[in-house]
Structure formats: structure tokens, C-alpha cells
Design a protein around this motif. Structure first.
Motif, PDB file in Angstrom:
ATOM      1  N   ALA A  11     -54.726  -5.456  13.788  1.00 36.48           N
ATOM      2  CA  ALA A  11     -53.826  -6.607  13.796  1.00 36.48           C
ATOM      3  C   ALA A  11     -53.848  -7.236  15.180  1.00 36.48           C
ATOM      4  CB  ALA A  11     -52.417  -6.161  13.430  1.00 36.48           C
ATOM      5  N   THR A 204     -52.837 -10.858   5.785  1.00 29.52           N
ATOM      6  CA  THR A 204     -53.377  -9.531   6.073  1.00 29.52           C
ATOM      7  C   THR A 204     -54.827  -9.578   6.539  1.00 29.52           C
ATOM      8  OG1 THR A 204     -51.917  -8.710   4.337  1.00 29.52           O
ATOM      9  CG2 THR A 204     -53.617  -7.201   5.136  1.00 29.52           C
ATOM     10  N   LEU A 208     -52.697  -9.790  10.422  1.00 31.30           N
ATOM     11  CA  LEU A 208     -51.417  -9.091  10.236  1.00 31.30           C
ATOM     12  C   LEU A 208     -51.664  -7.645   9.802  1.00 31.30           C
ATOM     13  CD1 LEU A 208     -49.260 -11.842   8.492  1.00 31.30           C
ATOM     14  CD2 LEU A 208     -49.715 -11.449  10.914  1.00 31.30           C
ATOM     15  N   LEU A 209     -50.579  -6.864   9.831  1.00 27.29           N
ATOM     16  CA  LEU A 209     -50.691  -5.489   9.331  1.00 27.29           C
ATOM     17  C   LEU A 209     -50.700  -5.465   7.805  1.00 27.29           C
ATOM     18  CD1 LEU A 209     -48.846  -5.442  12.101  1.00 27.29           C
ATOM     19  CD2 LEU A 209     -48.596  -3.017  11.521  1.00 27.29           C
TER      20      LEU A 209
ATOM     21  N   ASN B  23     -53.667   0.682  16.185  1.00 23.89           N
ATOM     22  CA  ASN B  23     -54.203  -0.682  16.115  1.00 23.89           C
ATOM     23  C   ASN B  23     -55.457  -0.867  16.973  1.00 23.89           C
ATOM     24  OD1 ASN B  23     -53.860  -3.273  14.976  1.00 23.89           O
ATOM     25  ND2 ASN B  23     -53.154  -4.046  16.973  1.00 23.89           N
ATOM     26  N   SER B 237     -54.216  -2.533   1.868  1.00 19.60           N
ATOM     27  CA  SER B 237     -55.586  -2.569   2.391  1.00 19.60           C
ATOM     28  C   SER B 237     -55.616  -1.955   3.794  1.00 19.60           C
ATOM     29  CB  SER B 237     -56.123  -3.999   2.388  1.00 19.60           C
ATOM     30  OG  SER B 237     -55.299  -4.855   3.135  1.00 19.60           O
ATOM     31  N   LYS B 238     -54.729  -2.396   4.664  1.00 21.38           N
ATOM     32  CA  LYS B 238     -54.718  -1.831   6.024  1.00 21.38           C
ATOM     33  C   LYS B 238     -53.793  -0.617   6.032  1.00 21.38           C
ATOM     34  CE  LYS B 238     -55.984  -6.065   8.445  1.00 21.38           C
ATOM     35  NZ  LYS B 238     -55.565  -7.067   9.468  1.00 21.38           N
ATOM     36  N   ARG B 240     -53.876   2.205   7.350  1.00 21.07           N
ATOM     37  CA  ARG B 240     -53.603   3.003   8.548  1.00 21.07           C
ATOM     38  C   ARG B 240     -52.205   2.765   9.096  1.00 21.07           C
ATOM     39  NH1 ARG B 240     -57.376   0.263  13.309  1.00 21.07           N
ATOM     40  NH2 ARG B 240     -58.106  -1.457  12.013  1.00 21.07           N
ATOM     41  N   TYR B 241     -51.667   1.558   8.819  1.00 20.00           N
ATOM     42  CA  TYR B 241     -50.347   1.266   9.393  1.00 20.00           C
ATOM     43  C   TYR B 241     -49.233   1.981   8.633  1.00 20.00           C
ATOM     44  CZ  TYR B 241     -53.147  -2.194  11.757  1.00 20.00           C
ATOM     45  OH  TYR B 241     -54.128  -2.794  12.503  1.00 20.00           O
TER      46      TYR B 241
END
Lengths: 349, 349, 349, 349
Positions: A11, A204, A208-209, B23, B237-238, B240-241
């Protein structure tokens, strides 16, 4: 050399800083906080749509499926491009959220629905009376799965065909910013001025996260959306953390800067690949994705050398070494400028 | 003086720091990243369950509804406590995700299902053969909506009743940590050793931005859960956060520290309220929530003075000034130590 | 001259007589009556399947949608022929009963799925992991919507492809008897011996008022079917009236006689049409349906003269008078022998 | 001595004769036949509702579930009496057809919803904003599951409460005729004049083979109903056989005659039972059902002697011989006059 997806990168730091700033004190949950009010207003301004109903969710699939469930009915069919994300990559989420609507796949070379094909699909859909499902929403993807972009005229033509039959139009804007940069137009021009009723406005894939906005230009279905979002378990209690991300995204045109960077990387990549004998660029490179073709043996070499990307129409072990295979190469905002050159330098050619 | 909800306070700074550390660079999406692998392993260790299937989602409602959809069938009924979150506060998400299962509300004074009432409900459920819905999962909430905690013996008794009929048991652990601190036992003791098949393991109400884990101690339904999560639009999708938050939560017992703080605040609040003549503590104060009753006029005074909390069985304008009304007062981990004393000092008594 | 549909003619008198005989005295409802027990046993004998689970419902759509809901999962796709009844003529009933499964349309010239096309569809379906819907049941229609019939070898080849991937196979037998008469084989040969798991065994189009049977050769899902049928509102209280129809249908080979009559009428019709210059028979005439093409002007003449049939690829007012349009002509069991000759005699040619 | 259910007896001979008359020649399917047009018009006249949308289905559960799916939304709750058929005897069909709506059970002694209880349920339902399901349709059963009948004033009071909140009201009239005979009013008075929006108008329990009508007094949702009916697999192709039954039912007041007979049998049964010392009549006997209580030993004796009826609150083997158990005794239209006397004469008392 990471071209696998625009969800693989980090991000943007400004987004994390915004999370930190938002992380102070007590606010009401479920969207009744000042940051959410602010971001709703910001989005209305960005889209020149002061009455729009605006909501945040955590995934693009949620944005798409919830929007379509509000625009359509269980006994309808949703018109979408062949290879659209809603059909291929959401494990039936539109069917689930709509209560079992169909999806009608419309011929879409290079990702863009052909107007003749849409006309034929619309024509066919109403034919069987009560025995067949009824025509429902049209959903367009901008930028498309092939990285291409509908022109404003193309959008207007397709939305007019749906509107002529009283059908609403949804825009899957997972890569909205990338398309907008390509067209150089305003968000309003690419949406409601072109006949779009509702947008999944992606964040995203562009820094963005994990936040997407759903925008209805006509707020009539606002309450239904809120109930469906809650019932779909997509109403976040600590909503300020979604709002903070989206607000940071929109401030100072960060979202457009990031898209511009990503598009430029893809442009650079395509230009360099174009110089490599034996490489074919498959689709016009208009956003942050390059589809290109070269021999299987070279893919083997590149992937072994540490490149990350997807093979789109075959596998490393599925045939002769000299057979060309198509790669999808996605550039995200964070791609280091030198990554493209390094990658292309590894070609054995 | 913010006692409205444990979703109103900030996330713990360590959690934001973890987001910052996560991140960096490129990782695969959708849970195929190293941080997700790590947090799955951590949760297995915390629960002494090396084979457990472990998943992350963004909301507690998603955790509950997805877990129940895997454990039950559309033609079954889910047994839950009267006033359970799954019945009252999820806008029908369990019905939506299960494909239309019923919820059977079981008498639950102080939030805890009475075993006799469960026996009667189970007995009745099977009676009508094909004409009636079939008995399905039991879901227990720990800590309960009333802030109380089932003892391990109580859990074991209720789960045994369900298991005797072949029914799976789900635990809604939105305030899992608070209950665990009260019992002083291990996560394994409060779950699979007590007969629980699947857990919604909450993080959001206890210091995260928005992450819950779903744990199946028997991994047989793992693939079904993954498909349902994706189809429900709850696969990030992301990813990891989400993983980074949960990993920070579990490291160095942060989760238990935060729950201990919140419970202590509630204990302190109850003790001080108990000193106020005219205030009645309604339920045993075992976790981070206090239910207490005092005259309407005092509520008016306190709320005007800037206190935030919910009236639970009436409204400010619904009757005589001296009529007692019940307040729900929730203490989150971040409550400043002086807030409790300040709040109680404002009582007009 | 009524060729519009095989649901337009009367029920066979023996069926009404059976209703009359069944209409005596008191019996238990919901299928717990002696007539239902008898017909279940009869069907097991007819299909040489002593363990089969057998159920009656009132419509073919109910038979198909309920069978598919038991064989498949909401997150799967059902493979069916282009133009299959389940896709075009059930208003999304399969989607509704399965909880939102997809249908994947497989290329099927003359109504019969091409094995290469099925192979490609199966190959593609598993490719996207958790992001895409999963491969689910295959459903074949016998006789097909085009009036053609799969040979036993063709059935075996297609079912083997599904079975090789662990997928169940359903047979939509709305015109089961017509296909059976064409093949001259046994019901077992055309179903479980050819790899079919479950059958919608039609009666309505072949002389009943409205009854279809669903047959599962493996009774493992019997209880689930019963619950889904009840929940779908397809369990009739006065069940004996369904059983009586189906029993009369199967006694003394009435069902085969009626199908033979209907097939013979279609054969006669095709032969006579074949003599008419300017008429083209479109598909092999193997059962009770003839697809044939002749100029629009002739259609206008015939329909004005009182013939009833559907235009299949155009409308009376959609183009030049000499343009050929395809008619679907369905012969039901009750068609008077002279009707065919009378109809063909009206041709202006 | 068959008192088990009003679905256990035969259809009236006039109904079968009507089927025979309908079984001539060719007519269009799916309700586009003259008999269906006629019966729709007849029902409009019977209900003094010239604009009503009228549909036929094969089961009472289909009528109820489809009607509720049109009147409500997935995110709503349906208010119904405790022990209502829609809750206890439809295996979740309302949940299935509505897409997962809840049912809120309202206290209903002797089968009739208490207005205070409805007021409380309505009051509670709106309280949680987006977090809770929203108030939806009210469904009343007339005659009730206890054989009792709402007075017109009672109906009007309950429907007014729903209407005051903008909620539609459905009437489950599986035993509509029996209630109407008790009240001696017109169908219009018992429905739209009393505030009812839609009716499941039963025929199956009162002399038909299996047909119910669904009547919407406001035709606005007609097309939606047609699509839902088809999608629910409840549109019969040979629709004339449903129409013929219902038309015969309504001609010459057959339906009212049959209900009068059944009610009279129940009245006679109650009067005779009342004479038996040790027998207690549990509810007012207003239609064709008697609930009465006597010692377990007598039940054993009667059931062994060949009587058929259901024990409603216990089992033969569940306790002491002298413990009183409640029987449900249903009289259908065909009950021979002497059956009641014969049955009561068998009492050991």
C-alpha cells in the motif's frame, strides 16, 4: 520483476499514515463516524454527484456482487463480457448475492463487449416469456480484463442499448483510475454522463490495503444496499479504517498519480518488449497490464530467473519449447522504475 | 467516558506497527503469503490444534455466518441463545449464508443457554419428520451478549447434548479473549476440549482494525469453507494485512493483556457503581461489559454530560423520570484508567 | 393440426380411470400410501434397480432442479447442452434450487453435446482454483431438445468423461419414452448401465396429467431429496393421485405404446414433408418432434389455416416472404392419424 | 373412523368428472387455456375483486411460500402465529422462497395471534436499524391450526396493526371454506375488506386432488409472482387440470357445501365427546377439527380398534396410562355420518 498482479505490491505510505491518524480516540462504529461522512462527501465531489449514495466495502467482489444484487433480480440474467471478473474470478458471488441470477456472457474481443453481440444477447433474452430468465443489469469492466479501455463513445453506445430496454448499468471499476488516466476525462464523464447507474470504484489494486467504494448515482436503493451489505457481512464495525484509506487515496490526486505511474510502467514495458524480436504484444496497452507472447522456452528461462507473472493460455509443461505462450504482466504503482528494464534485459533473445 | 461499544476505540499501536512492517515488497495475494502461513501456524499452536483449518475474515458476522453455513444445511435450524448476535445483530446473515436455515431461539437468562431449554428445543426439533426443519448446529456465545461467561462444565454439558444427536457446535468468540481471561484456562480447554467444533475467534473488539479468525478443529470442511468465503466475497486479495494484524495480536500475549485491561476496567466500573445508592448491577460482571440500572433522569444527566453508552430496555423519552432503565456499558482495552472514576463521579446521586 | 407441444393434448383415458379407482376411502398423505409404495416398486423393476430411491413430483422443472440440487453444490457449475431446457425454459429454477450454481453451456449441434466441447468445458472449469466455480454435475437431455437421441455409446462416452472427474450425471428424460423407443433398449441400458446417476423420468408429455419421477440409482441422498422436495413445496399431500397416474402409465407398457404412437406420427410427418418441394427437414427425426424449414409465406398460410406450431428461428413479420423459417412440430400420443396428412395437404406448394 | 387429516379422504366425484370433461382436445399449456381464464374470472367474482391477480399451484406450501416471497424481502421477518404451518410444517419453504427471511413467532393461544403480542413483536422488530432484520409481512391462518376462527373484528384489528407500519398481510386459507362457513360472511369480508392483501385459497383439504389458488388483490406484483412460480417449478404445463378442479370446486357452491359438511361432522363429534365423562374438549370447535383430551389407556384402546388420529402432545408409550393426552381429530367432507357415532361408541368409558 513482480508482474503477477496489482494486488501483490505494498500500500502507499500515505495510506498507512492516514490509518495512523485515524487511530485516535473514540468514534461511533458502522460508518457513523466523521471520517466516513467526509469520504462520502469527497467521492460525491470527485464524481460531481451530490446526491449519490456511497458505500465502502473490503473487496472488489463484494462491491460487484452487492451492486448487482441491488440492480437486478433473482430471475434475471446479468450481461457481462466473456472472461469478466464477475464470471470467472468470483466463485459465483454474483449468483450468491443476487439469489441465483444468471450471467449471460457476451462476446468481448480484447475484453470489450461488441455492441452487435450485446444487441443479440439482449434480443434473445426477452424471447421466452415466463419460461426464461428476464433481461437484467449490464455490467461493464473499465479498464477491462485485457487492460483495454472503452472510449466514452463506446460506453455511451452500450449503456444506451441497456437503457433502451430499461436495464441498469454497472461499471466494475477495479482499475477505474487506470482507465481514467488513459482517457484523460473526468470521473463523471466516464460514469453517469456515459449512462452508468452504479460503480464499483476500486482502491485495492491501486495502493490501498483493501477498500472499494460502491456508488449509486440514484440514491433510491440506498437503504436496500445498506441492508444487503450488513446481511452479506460486509459492514465493518471499525469503519473509520476503511474511510481513512479511501480519503487518503482521493486527497491530492494520489489515486490518479498512482495510476499514472502504473500505466507508465506498462507503457515502458510494452515499448521495450516490442523491441525484442520474437515477442508479440497481444492487445493495445492502455493501462497497467501488458499481454504479450513469446516462446515457452523463454518463459522457462525468465521464471527461473525470478520473474513473477502468469501464463494466460498454457503451462510451462504443456507442449513444445518453441510454442508461443501469452503472459499477463501487471505493473502496480510501486514497481521500481528499473524493474522493467531489468526484466526485459533477461530475455534470451 | 466512552462506553458505547468495544468497536469504538482505537486499534493497538502494535497492530499498526505490524501493518507498517508488512507493507514491504511483493507477496502473493489471497492468503498465499508467508505472513498468513505464519499466523495460521501461530493459531494452531495457541489452540494446541496442529491439524486445525484456520481462516481470516474481516468481520465477526462473516466469521459466524460462514462457519454456520459449513456446519449446517439449508433445511436445518441453528440453536442459539435468545438475544444472540447471530439472531439480532446480523440482519439475517446466517440465513443468507446457509441458504435459508432457521434459527431456534433458546431461553438464555443472563445470556447463557439453559440446558433444560436446550434439551426441550432439541427434543422438539426432530419431531415432525420431513415436514419440519431438521436439527442443525448449536452456536454458543462466549463471552455472552450479557457479558457473562459459561464455565467449562457448562460448555461441556451443552456441547454434549448437541453431540449426542450428532450436531456440531460453533462458538461465537467475538469476545473470546475476555472470556478466557475470566476463566483463566487455555484456548484448547475453552474450545475443542469442551466439545466445540468451530470457533469465530474475535480480534476486532479487542484491539485490531478488523480481523477475525475462523477455526475448524476438524479440517474436513476446509475446502468448502474456502469456496464459501470466496463466494461470499470475504477473501481479501491483499491478505497480508489481515495476517499482520492477527499475528501482532497473538504475539507476546498482546490479546490476553488487552482483554485483561478491558475486564479490569469493567470490574472497576461495577465496583464503583455498586457504591452508588440507587444503582443496580444487573448481571454478574465477568468480562468487559456492565449492565446496570438507574433512574431515567440520571441517564439524561449523564448523557448530556458527554457520556456515551446504550440504553438497553427503553428510551430517554419513553416514561417517567424516576423509572429505572438498564444501561450497557462496555469497556474497551484503551479506556483511560481515570475514565471510570470520572464517569461515576458524574452521577447526580 | 396441433403440433405446438406435447403438453397440449389430453391425458390418456386409462390415466383418468386410474385416478377414479384411486379415489376411494382413506389413505395416509405425503406418499405414505399403498399406491405410492407400489409405483416405487414398479419403477425399480422397470429400471432393474432394486435399491433406487424413487420420488414423484408434479413438473419436469421440479424433477430437474431438485435432482441437480442434490447432485451439485452452490459453488459449482452444471454442464448442459446449449439450448437445454434447464437453461432456457426453467426461468432459473436450477439456479434457485441449487442455491446459485452456474450453468455452463456446452456446444451441442442438433441438441447433442459434442464430446470435444465437453472435454474443453471440463478442462476449463477447474482452472481457477478457489476463484472460479468448481466443476459440478453433467446433465444430458434424452431425447434432446432437437428431437434427436444419444446412442448408448455416446451416452457412455459423455458420462465417462464426467465420472473420470468424480462428477455425477443427470438425465433429463422429459421425453425418456420417446428416446427409448427409438433406441429399442431397456431403461437400465439407457441410464445406469450407461453411467447415469439420476433421472428425471417424464410422464407429463406422454399422456399423464402432470407427474414426473426422480430416480437416484444410489439411494445415499434419498433423505436430502425428501427434505429438498418438501422445502421446495413439491411434496403433495394427496400423493396417491400422482402415484395412480404413474402406475397406470407403467402398466401394460402403456408408456411405451404412447411413445411409439407419437414417434410414428412424427416419422409419418417427416416423410410427408420430405415429399414437399421447398421443405427441408433440419434434424434427424428420431422421436416425436420434427424441425423443418420452409418459406415464411407458407407459414403464414398454414397458421392462418388453423395449424398450431412454433416458429423456432424467426417471426411471421420479421422479414421477406420467401425467407425460410424453421418450424418445430411436435406430435403427441393422441394425434389423430389423419391430422398429419391433413396438415401436409395444406401446403401451398 | 379416519380423523387423521383432511388430506386423507377422497376428492369429490364432481371434481373427477370435471377432469374428465377437461380431458378433450388440444389447448395451450402453462395457463393459456380457456378453463384457466374461466376459473380466474370465477375467483374474481367470488371475491368481488375484479382486478385481482389469481394463480393456481399444486400445494398449500407453494401457495404460502410464493405469496410470502412476493410480499416480503430476504432481509425481513415474517410475523406468524406460534405453531403456524409456515413455521412448523413446511420444512423452511418460506425461508427458501424468500431468499432467507426470518419468521417471528407470535404468541397465539388457541391458534389466534394475540394483538398485544403482535404489537410487541412489531415494536421490537424495527429497533436495531441496519443490524436487525426489518419488519415484513404478517401472515394469519384462517381457520387456525387449532381449528379456531378469527372474527372479522379480530382480523381487522391485526391487519390494521400491520398496515399502520406499511406491512402487507397474507392469509393462509388452507381451510378458508371451513372458516367462512363458521363466520357466515362473504369471501370479500374475510379478506380484502378485513385488510388482507393476498390469500392462499385452499382446495386440497376440502375435496380437490391438489389445487390451491393464490390471490393478490392488488395486481401490481402479478408478473413477479408468475416468474417466481415458474422459477419455483410450480407452473404446470397441463394447467387445465388444475383449472378444472378449482372450477368444479367453485361451481354451485360445492366448496361451501363440503366445508359445511365437514364442520357439521366436527360439531357432532364434539357434542358426542362432550357427553363422555373423562373427555375434555380443548378448544372451541368452530371448523372441522376437534382437539380433545382423554387418558392414554383409552387412546391405546381406540387406536387398536382401528381409529386413525394424531396424538398432539405425547406418545402412547411416553407415560402413565391414566395421564390425559390431547388428540387432534379432523373431519373431512367425506366422513360417513355414522363414523362419528361409531367412533365415540368405542370409548371404554
Amino acid at each position: 520483476m513482480y508482474f503477477a498482479s496489482d494486488n501483490a505490491g505494498p500500500a502507499h505510505p500515505a495510506v498507512l499514515e492516514a490509518l495512523g491518524r485515524a487511530n485516535e480516540g473514540y468514534v461511533s462504529g458502522y460508518g457513523a463516524d466523521p471520517l466516513t461522512a467526509q469520504v462520502v462527501e469527497t467521492i460525491r465531489q470527485v464524481f460531481e454527484a451530490p446526491d449519490a449514495a456511497v458505500y465502502l466495502v473490503g473487496t472488489g467482489t463484494a462491491a460487484n456482487a452487492l451492486a448487482l444484487s441491488v440492480l437486478g433480480q433473482p430471475w434475471q440474467t446479468v450481461f457481462c463480457a466473456e472472461a469478466a471478473h464477475v464470471d470467472e474470478d468470483e466463485c459465483g458471488a454474483p449468483e450468491f448475492f443476487t439469489g441465483g441470477a444468471k450471467l449471460t456472457l457476451v462476446d468481448a474481443p480484447r475484453g470489450k463487449i461488441r455492441s452487435e453481440a450485446l444487441a443479440a444477447a439482449l434480443e434473445k433474452a426477452g424471447k421466452r416469456g415466463v419460461h426464461g430468465v428476464q433481461p437484467g443489469p449490464l455490467t461493464l469492466t473499465q479498464a477491462t480484463e485485457s487492460g483495454t479501455v472503452y472510449t466514452l463513445a463506446e460506453l455511451a453506445e452500450l449503456t444506451a442499448m441497456a437503457r433502451a430496454r430499461g436495464l441498469p448499468v454497472h461499471l466494475d471499476g477495479a482499475r477505474f483510475a487506470n482507465a481514467l488516466e488513459h482517457l484523460g476525462c473526468t470521473p463523471a464523464e466516464m460514469t453517469w454522463k456515459a449512462g452508468i447507474h452504479a460503480v464499483s470504484f476500486g482502491g485495492t489494486k491501486n495502493g490501498l490495503l483493501g477498500v472499494e467504494a460502491v456508488i449509486f448515482f440514484d440514491p433510491a436503493h440506498a437503504w436496500e444496499f445498506e441492508l444487503r451489505r450488513k446481511r452479506g457481512a460486509h459492514l465493518f464495525s471499525k469503519h473509520r479504517y476503511l474511510a481513512a484509506q479511501m480519503q487518503a487515496y482521493l486527497e491530492d490526486d494520489l489515486w490518479r498519480d498512482l495510476a499514472r505511474r502504473a500505466n507508465a510502467s506498462a507503457r515502458d514495458l510494452a515499448d521495450r518488449l516490442h523491441q525484442v524480436p520474437g515477442v508479440e504484444i497481444c492487445f493495445p496497452v492502455q493501462t497497467n497490464t501488458v499481454f504479450a507472447r513469446w516462446p515457452r522456452a523463454w518463459h522457462r528461462h525468465l521464471l527461473n530467473a525470478g520473474a513473477h507473472y502468469y501464463l494466460w493460455d498454457g503451462t510451462l509443461d504443456g507442449g513444445p519449447e518453441d510454442a508461443p505462450l501469452m503472459a499477463r504482466l501487471v505493473c502496480d504503482w510501486s514497481l521500481p522504475p528499473e524493474a522493467v528494464a531489468t526484466f526485459v534485459s533477461q530475455f534470451p533473445a
